[in-house]
Design a protein around this motif. Structure first.
Motif, short mmCIF file in Angstrom:
data_model
loop_
_atom_site.label_atom_id
_atom_site.label_comp_id
_atom_site.label_asym_id
_atom_site.label_seq_id
_atom_site.Cartn_x
_atom_site.Cartn_y
_atom_site.Cartn_z
N ILE A 102 2.99 -1.62 -9.81
CA ILE A 102 2.02 -1.82 -8.72
C ILE A 102 0.86 -0.86 -8.93
N ASP A 103 -0.35 -1.36 -8.95
CA ASP A 103 -1.52 -0.55 -9.26
C ASP A 103 -1.72 0.59 -8.25
N SER A 104 -2.41 1.63 -8.68
CA SER A 104 -2.57 2.83 -7.88
C SER A 104 -3.35 2.58 -6.59
N ASN A 105 -4.27 1.62 -6.59
CA ASN A 105 -5.02 1.30 -5.37
C ASN A 105 -4.69 -0.10 -4.89
N ALA A 106 -3.41 -0.46 -5.00
CA ALA A 106 -2.97 -1.81 -4.64
C ALA A 106 -2.98 -2.01 -3.13
N LYS A 107 -3.31 -3.22 -2.74
CA LYS A 107 -3.25 -3.62 -1.33
C LYS A 107 -2.08 -4.56 -1.08
N SER A 108 -1.97 -5.60 -1.90
CA SER A 108 -0.90 -6.57 -1.70
C SER A 108 -0.37 -7.09 -3.02
N LEU A 109 0.87 -7.53 -2.98
CA LEU A 109 1.50 -8.19 -4.12
C LEU A 109 1.70 -9.65 -3.76
N GLY A 132 -5.56 -6.53 -9.98
CA GLY A 132 -4.86 -5.60 -10.85
C GLY A 132 -3.89 -6.34 -11.74
N PHE A 133 -2.63 -5.99 -11.69
CA PHE A 133 -1.60 -6.66 -12.49
C PHE A 133 -1.65 -8.16 -12.24
N PHE A 134 -1.51 -8.94 -13.32
CA PHE A 134 -1.44 -10.40 -13.17
C PHE A 134 -0.66 -10.98 -14.33
N GLU A 135 0.32 -11.81 -14.00
CA GLU A 135 1.05 -12.55 -15.03
C GLU A 135 1.46 -13.90 -14.49
N ASN A 136 1.18 -14.93 -15.29
CA ASN A 136 1.67 -16.29 -15.02
C ASN A 136 2.49 -16.70 -16.23
N GLN A 137 3.80 -16.81 -16.05
CA GLN A 137 4.68 -17.05 -17.19
C GLN A 137 4.52 -18.45 -17.80
N GLN A 177 0.82 -1.21 0.00
CA GLN A 177 0.00 0.00 0.00
C GLN A 177 0.86 1.27 0.00
N ASP A 178 2.09 1.16 0.52
CA ASP A 178 2.97 2.32 0.54
C ASP A 178 3.85 2.38 -0.71
N LYS A 179 3.60 1.50 -1.68
CA LYS A 179 4.41 1.47 -2.90
C LYS A 179 3.52 1.52 -4.16
N GLN A 180 2.36 2.10 -4.04
CA GLN A 180 1.46 2.21 -5.18
C GLN A 180 2.12 3.04 -6.29
N ASN A 181 1.97 2.55 -7.52
CA ASN A 181 2.55 3.16 -8.73
C ASN A 181 4.07 2.93 -8.85
N ASP A 204 -3.47 -7.58 -5.70
CA ASP A 204 -4.83 -7.52 -5.17
C ASP A 204 -5.09 -6.10 -4.70
N LYS A 205 -6.19 -5.50 -5.18
CA LYS A 205 -6.48 -4.11 -4.88
C LYS A 205 -7.26 -3.96 -3.58
#
Length: 431
Positions: A99-106, A74-79, A37-41, A67-68
């Motif tokens: 990291i999405d602008s309203n992101a909660k967790s990665l 939000g962002f999602f990739e499975n290689q 949450q402190d690293k949005q964008n 997860d927002k």
């Protein structure tokens, strides 16, 4: 499956449905979650070393998801679906994103699909606030797997439910780690669709992959649009006790090939199946079809009545408008996006699959009166097939029977296998 957002979204949606109990599946994952949450964008990149053994062309990869705060993705990739080449030698793979602008967790983790021994080592996560060129490493728990696995470090599943898959062993291993004394091992075993006894049949200009289980009367199982043989992991054991179960990968799915010069239609798949059954010297067959596989079962009963003994269809429609309107709308929007972003033909198969369900089949209710075999028509009460459409299909078949299963979706075959298997078995065994 009727709604084919893509195999990436399919993987995510099935994970959402996973329960906090052992399940049967052809894939598994482990997850570590970090508050961002402190690293949005901010930009991020996650990397890991991967290798595999005894895999028969199975897939493994790293994945990442945002997860927002509003509980959306939000962002999602499975290689695993990005065409990466994992071999028996260690190699570094990296996912980069924002990291999405309203992101909660990665959420980051490892993914493995089908039979094989899949090894991972030295996970690394870095972030960049975009104001400098310097990347800052974020410490991960047990990133080198030198310690025994505990859920506090790596959670089995995709971070939404604790999810143990019966077909996989997840542990640390001292077999040729990249560094240190151990690496992560995800071992898949006894997963249909990737078994050593699988074979190919050359039919109608393609190579059709198939596997057989058990003995007795032949029972052909036909999967849905974005699926493959593994769709019936919850059915094979039960039905192979009574029947010779034959499961095929339809063209353009699983391990089966396809002819790019020919349009993917249901009729061409019916011809594939007819030639396949002829090659196998099968004179009469029962068919269990899920979604598009159910459509194929109906068409087989119409076009080759002498071949078909009984059909059981779950989540089938006979014209595109039988699908709920929202699903059709979403599919059209996704198809347009796939076409627009189709560089070097990378989306060709997905485009074919979407077009298949948006354009076909084109039957009428009165056409079904020609079906003479007993037919069980099944759907969930929350299916993507309109309930009234399912009811009308069953009513239009002279020997049609109807089952609308409560609290069930288009995935009832996998959601409630005990109920579904018992229902179909009773139908097949009935007079």
């Amino acid at each position: 499956m009727k709604k084919i957002i893509s195999l990436l979204i399919l993987w995510l949606s099935l994970g959402i449905q996973a329960q906090d109990k052992p399940v049967v599946s052809d894939w598994t994952a482990i997850t570590q979650s970090l508050n961002v949450q402190d690293k949005q964008n901010w930009k991020f990149r996650v990397s890991a070393k991967i290798r595999k053994e005894n895999d028969n062309n199975a897939k493994c990869a790293i994945w990442a998801r945002i997860d927002k705060l509003d509980n959306t993705t939000g962002f999602f990739e499975n290689q695993a679906y990005s065409g990466i080449n994992v071999t028996s030698e260690w190699k570094t793979f990296t996912i980069e994103g924002t990291i999405d602008s309203n992101a909660k967790s990665l959420k980051i983790g490892a993914f493995a699909k089908d039979n094989g021994d899949f090894y991972f080592d030295d996970f690394k996560l870095e972030v960049n606030d975009g104001k400098s060129k310097k990347w800052t490493e974020i410490a991960l728990r047990n990133s080198d797997f030198e310690e025994d696995l505990v859920s506090a470090d790596w959670l089995e599943g995709i971070g939404r439910n604790k999810n143990h898959v019966k077909n996989f062993i997840i542990t640390t291993s001292d077999n040729k780690p990249f560094s240190g004394k151990k690496s992560l091992l995800m071992k898949g075993q006894n997963i249909i669709g990737n078994m050593p006894h699988g074979k190919f049949a050359e039919v109608n200009g393609i190579k059709m992959y198939y596997e057989t289980y058990g003995e007795g009367e032949p029972l052909l199982m036909l999967h849905g649009n974005g699926q493959s043989i593994s769709a019936f992991m919850n059915q094979v054991d039960d039905f192979s006790k009574k029947y010779k179960v034959i499961i095929v990968d339809c063209r353009e799915r699983g391990k089966s090939t396809y002819d790019k010069t020919k349009e993917l239609t249901f009729d061409i798949q019916v011809e594939d199946l007819k030639q396949f059954l002829d090659q196998q010297n099968i004179k009469k067959v029962k068919i269990l079809g899920w979604s598009d596989g159910g459509i194929l079962a109906i068409l087989m009963a119409l076009q080759h009545p002498d071949l078909v003994d009984k059909i059981a269809c779950s989540g089938a429609n006979i014209f595109p408008e039988g699908i709920i309107d929202e699903d059709i709308k979403d599919s059209k929007e996704t198809l347009a996006k796939l076409i627009k972003e189709n560089k070097d033909g990378k989306n060709d198969v997905y485009i074919d699959l979407y077009n298949l369900d948006l354009k076909y089949p084109n039957l009428k209710y009165e056409d079904l009166k020609a079906i003479q075999c007993p037919s069980l028509i099944v759907a969930g009460d929350k299916d993507v097939i309109k309930t009234e459409h399912t009811v009308k299909i069953a009513e239009s078949i002279p020997k049609g029977q109807l089952a609308i299963l409560p609290n069930s979706t288009h995935y009832v075959v996998a959601e409630k296998p005990e109920l579904f298997n018992s229902l179909v078995m009773d139908f097949f065994e009935g007079k």
